[in-house]
Scaffold this motif. Structure first.
Motif, PDB file in Angstrom:
ATOM      1  N   UNK A  99      18.814  35.504  42.803  1.00  0.00           N
ATOM      2  CA  UNK A  99      19.425  36.303  41.743  1.00  0.00           C
ATOM      3  C   UNK A  99      20.916  35.970  41.705  1.00  0.00           C
ATOM      4  N   UNK A 100      21.399  35.562  40.534  1.00  0.00           N
ATOM      5  CA  UNK A 100      22.789  35.128  40.406  1.00  0.00           C
ATOM      6  C   UNK A 100      23.457  35.907  39.282  1.00  0.00           C
ATOM      7  N   UNK A 101      24.625  36.456  39.571  1.00  0.00           N
ATOM      8  CA  UNK A 101      25.458  37.105  38.561  1.00  0.00           C
ATOM      9  C   UNK A 101      26.819  36.421  38.578  1.00  0.00           C
ATOM     10  N   UNK A 102      27.367  36.176  37.400  1.00  0.00           N
ATOM     11  CA  UNK A 102      28.642  35.455  37.340  1.00  0.00           C
ATOM     12  C   UNK A 102      29.510  36.023  36.215  1.00  0.00           C
ATOM     13  N   UNK A 103      30.811  36.068  36.484  1.00  0.00           N
ATOM     14  CA  UNK A 103      31.783  36.481  35.480  1.00  0.00           C
ATOM     15  C   UNK A 103      32.968  35.518  35.530  1.00  0.00           C
ATOM     16  N   UNK A 104      33.204  34.845  34.423  1.00  0.00           N
ATOM     17  CA  UNK A 104      34.305  33.883  34.332  1.00  0.00           C
ATOM     18  C   UNK A 104      35.245  34.355  33.232  1.00  0.00           C
ATOM     19  N   UNK A 105      36.532  34.341  33.493  1.00  0.00           N
ATOM     20  CA  UNK A 105      37.503  34.744  32.484  1.00  0.00           C
ATOM     21  C   UNK A 105      38.709  33.816  32.504  1.00  0.00           C
ATOM     22  N   UNK A 106      39.280  33.634  31.312  1.00  0.00           N
ATOM     23  CA  UNK A 106      40.494  32.822  31.156  1.00  0.00           C
ATOM     24  C   UNK A 106      41.379  33.528  30.149  1.00  0.00           C
ATOM     25  N   UNK A 107      42.639  33.718  30.489  1.00  0.00           N
ATOM     26  CA  UNK A 107      43.577  34.405  29.616  1.00  0.00           C
ATOM     27  C   UNK A 107      44.872  33.612  29.517  1.00  0.00           C
ATOM     28  N   UNK A 108      45.352  33.491  28.287  1.00  0.00           N
ATOM     29  CA  UNK A 108      46.670  32.923  28.044  1.00  0.00           C
ATOM     30  C   UNK A 108      47.536  34.062  27.540  1.00  0.00           C
ATOM     31  N   UNK A 109      48.500  34.504  28.354  1.00  0.00           N
ATOM     32  CA  UNK A 109      49.219  35.741  28.116  1.00  0.00           C
ATOM     33  C   UNK A 109      50.616  35.482  27.584  1.00  0.00           C
ATOM     34  N   UNK A 110      51.083  36.392  26.707  1.00  0.00           N
ATOM     35  CA  UNK A 110      52.458  36.364  26.251  1.00  0.00           C
ATOM     36  C   UNK A 110      53.346  37.179  27.164  1.00  0.00           C
ATOM     37  N   UNK A 111      54.517  37.649  26.665  1.00  0.00           N
ATOM     38  CA  UNK A 111      55.419  38.451  27.506  1.00  0.00           C
ATOM     39  C   UNK A 111      54.747  39.717  27.994  1.00  0.00           C
ATOM     40  N   UNK A 112      55.232  40.203  29.115  1.00  0.00           N
ATOM     41  CA  UNK A 112      54.672  41.424  29.701  1.00  0.00           C
ATOM     42  C   UNK A 112      54.914  42.609  28.774  1.00  0.00           C
ATOM     43  N   UNK A 113      53.992  43.548  28.768  1.00  0.00           N
ATOM     44  CA  UNK A 113      54.174  44.768  28.000  1.00  0.00           C
ATOM     45  C   UNK A 113      55.201  45.659  28.693  1.00  0.00           C
ATOM     46  N   UNK A 114      55.813  46.526  27.897  1.00  0.00           N
ATOM     47  CA  UNK A 114      56.870  47.377  28.436  1.00  0.00           C
ATOM     48  C   UNK A 114      56.358  48.292  29.558  1.00  0.00           C
TER      49      UNK A 114
END
Length: 479
Positions: A119-134
């Motif tokens: 049994x295999x569970x997988x979660x892959x994520x990729x984010x390209x982020x702008x400036x930090x929020x206040x």
């Protein structure tokens, strides 16, 4: 005007093409030649498991995984490897060798489980982020800056504004609104970020890969066919052990017969083998003794009568070398682990769990100002559990004592034998030993040996006091 514009536009287009001509031509020159051989070749890393794999593929001419006999019957082969935790030649090296063997067998079973069902569970994520929020910036700001920020924030919520609005409606707007105007405070900073951030991220990249895998199955009839021990001399590299295992319908039927305590369940053999004594390493020879030092786990053989035999080998190291009591304790430990090997062969519930968590983070604050972090978490567990079961007919074989040919550590080893004949004999002996003993009756009269006359047995009286004796059989009919 139109003609001049057209000429200028055309001239600009031609100049643009001329300017682009060199890079495009250069790009064409750099195109990959997919038919060319690779420039840089990978170099293999030699591991001890390659030896066990080669035993299967080269020595036996079989495949790792599913194989077929000439009659079409299936059987499977697999390998496993483990590191010997203790330093080579250390005081616990021999015990750690046996531990490494068991771990290598578990590694092979992990592969078997994965090949059955996982049994295999997988979660892959990729984010390209702008400036930090206040809000994120405020949370990371020093306490002093947070106090500065607080004076510029409006803490009033919606319900408060409604109540004040209703109150103001009941006042004279022109007069009361002027009276209720809030005091003018100092102007807020041009930018809230200027009061908070010490270093602002311009852009960022986040990558995450999390994998959960699990498997569980009943396993039985898995036995080793090859063991390879690697103990490097005078090296900081730790020793390793690899194993090759096999399991088939025949090995499982033998395990079923053991578990059911029924010799009739054993498979029939068409080809007898040599006498069993010729199939066990001879400890009286240097070659045989050396083989016993490395022989671990459950083996299966067929004797000259066509009977199946299971031979379970184990080794142990004494706590104090050269000490008789410690050697005897090590011998007993070897026998116990050998019997445990037979129990595992009979049947086990094997489980495999693994967690892989990969995370990388890149923050760019400016040109030439970049921060990168990488986290790699990996954990896996293979567990084998066997409930208590009776081992009818597991008889102790010979033990041996030797020194490791390389490290000089003392090795105490033993093996346990099991077959249909030992099972039948053990069951009969157990039954006879535990049968109800005949009780004396009044008509039972002892023979006095004098003229055939007998006297009545004396009346029984409750015993009080002490009875003790120690008598051993001295003639053949006493055992």
């Amino acid at each position: 005007m139109t003609g001049k514009f057209t000429k200028k536009s055309t001239l600009a287009a031609v100049c643009g093409l001329l300017a682009l001509g060199t890079p495009l031509a250069h790009a064409e020159e750099e195109l990959l030649d997919f038919d060319a051989p690779p420039r840089n070749l990978a170099k293999p890393i030699k591991t001890i498991e390659n030896g066990c794999s080669s035993f299967i593929t080269k020595k036996l001419q079989k495949k790792i995984g599913q194989n077929f006999k000439p009659n079409g019957d299936e059987f499977w082969m697999q390998t496993g490897q483990a590191q010997i935790s203790g330093p080579v030649g250390g005081e616990n090296y021999i015990n750690e060798r046996m531990n490494a063997y068991e771990a290598a067998v578990l590694d092979a079973k992990r592969k078997i489980l994965a090949g059955m069902k996982v049994e295999v569970a997988r979660e892959v994520s990729y984010q390209l982020l702008g400036p930090e929020q206040k809000e994120a910036l405020k949370a990371a700001a020093p306490e002093v800056d947070k106090q500065k920020i607080a004076q510029y924030e409006d803490k009033r919520d919606f319900s408060s504004a409604v109540m004040k609005s209703l109150e103001l409606l009941n006042r004279e707007l022109d007069q009361k609104l002027e009276e209720t105007e809030p005091a003018v405070s100092e102007p807020a900073p041009v930018s809230l970020d200027q009061a908070v951030e010490q270093k602002k991220r311009k852009v960022g990249v986040r990558f995450s890969d999390t994998i959960n895998a699990s498997a569980m199955s009943q396993l039985y009839g898995i036995r080793r066919i090859f063991v390879l021990d690697n103990s490097p001399k005078e090296s900081d590299i730790k020793g390793t052990v690899c194993v090759a295992v096999v399991y088939s319908e025949t090995t499982r039927r033998i395990a079923d017969a053991m578990h059911a305590q029924d010799p009739s369940l054993l498979p029939a053999t068409n080809q007898p083998g040599p006498p069993l004594a010729m199939q066990i390493p001879d400890k009286s020879t240097p070659e045989g003794l050396t083989a016993l030092v490395t022989t671990m786990g459950v083996d299966s053989r067929v004797d000259e009568n066509g009977d199946y035999w299971l031979i379970s080998y184990a080794i142990a190291g004494p706590e104090v070398e050269g000490n008789t009591a410690a050697q005897l304790a090590a011998r007993q430990m070897a026998y116990e682990r050998a019997r445990a090997g037979l129990r595992t062969y009979m049947g086990e519930i094997a489980t495999m769990k693994s967690l892989t968590d990969l995370k990388s983070k890149t923050d760019v604050f400016g040109k030439g100002d970049e921060a990168y972090t990488f986290n790699n978490n990996f954990d896996y567990q293979v567990k084998s559990a066997s409930e208590s079961a009776s081992l009818f007919g597991a008889v102790d074989g010979e033990e041996f004592a030797a020194t490791h040919p390389e490290t000089g550590n003392e090795v105490i080893g033993a093996y346990v034998l099991w077959s249909s004949s030992t099972m039948a004999g053990a069951k009969k002996e157990f039954k006879d030993m535990n049968a109800p003993r005949p009780q004396p009756t009044d008509d039972m009269t002892p023979n006095t040996g004098a003229g055939g006359n007998s006297t009545p047995a004396p009346a029984k009286k409750p015993f009080q006091g002490f009875k003790g004796s120690a008598v051993g059989g001295t003639s053949a009919n006493t055992y």
